[in-house]
Design a protein around this motif. Structure first.
Motif: not given
Length: 258
Positions: A1-8, A149-155
């Motif tokens: 699963m690719p890393r997703f950016p965090a969004l505002f 929450l940053r580790p979630l983006c890697e998942e």
């Protein structure tokens, strides 16, 4: 699963879902550009609690937390599933960061989540959870919340801070959807874009003193705090991927933190 950016993202008025605007058009196409995440976690300006809470309902209801809007909005549903396993993992990440989180098995999705998600991912098939904000604890707390929450983006999880880049409803009177933006809205928006893209985190944290019209843009902080959650969840400076305005006083900017 690719890393997703965090969004505002700026969710504006609930009518974003049904009124034509550049922001609506952008969000309606942005989900395809992002791809489909394994889950979505929304830090919404419309869920305020004393400590961080995470939704844990299997089928979160669509909360219509507004009054006096067109009937079509009250009839709209966003039936995304929840994910209790992920909810416990998020609460654990927040606990490890010293943020003493809890679970809420009754809370549904407020319009800070379901309005923009109905444009980004209209099929509503992706597990979706919310994390609450704590307005009295300020920007630095929400930066730390995002960092947890940053580790979630890697998942493969999409972390979204949903608020508004400017949010002074006292200045709303006399404006229509297509009203040109007030000068202070433009000034604050350009300052924020430069601060985000230049990685000036300390300036952002002190925006009320350092930004032009910081207090006028946000008489109360709840709609900007999700920006700090997205900033913390991301990895490095962000970039503004959309900028527009509605009703003259709402900056509808979207930022991606890779």
């Amino acid at each position: 699963m690719p890393r997703f950016p965090a969004l505002f993202l700026s969710h504006g008025a609930p009518t974003l879902l049904i009124e034509p605007s550049p922001a609506r058009e952008f969000l309606a196409g942005y989900g395809k550009a992002l791809g489909e995440p394994s889950a979505i976690v929304v830090v919404s300006a419309h869920w305020e609690t004393e400590r961080p809470l995470v939704t844990a309902a299997a089928r979160p209801e669509t909360i219509h937390d507004f009054y006096g809007f067109p009937r079509a909005l009250y009839e709209h549903r966003y039936p995304a599933p929840g994910d209790s396993v992920l909810a416990r993992r998020i609460a654990g990440l927040l606990d490890e960061a010293g943020l003493a989180a809890g679970l809420d098995s009754e809370r549904g999705l407020d319009h800070g989540a379901w309005v923009p998600l109905s444009l980004l991912y209209p099929e509503a098939g992706i597990p979706t959870l919310q994390v609450s904000i704590q307005p009295r604890l300020g920007p630095a707390h929400h930066l730390a919340l995002g960092e947890a929450l940053r580790p979630l983006c890697e998942e493969g999880v999409l972390v979204i801070g949903s608020g508004s880049l400017t949010h002074n409803l006292h200045d709303f009177r006399g404006h229509i959807l297509a009203s040109p933006p007030e000068p202070y809205v433009v000034a604050f928006g350009e300052w924020a874009a430069a601060a985000v893209e230049e990685g000036r985190t300390q300036d952002l944290l002190a925006y009320r003193e350092r930004a032009p019209y910081g207090v006028r843009a946000h008489p109360t902080e709840e709609h900007l705090l999700p920006l700090f959650a997205a900033l913390g969840a991301g990895d490095g400076p962000g970039r503004r991927v959309h900028a527009s305005h509605t009703y003259g006083v709402l900056a509808m900017d979207v930022y991606a933190f890779a």
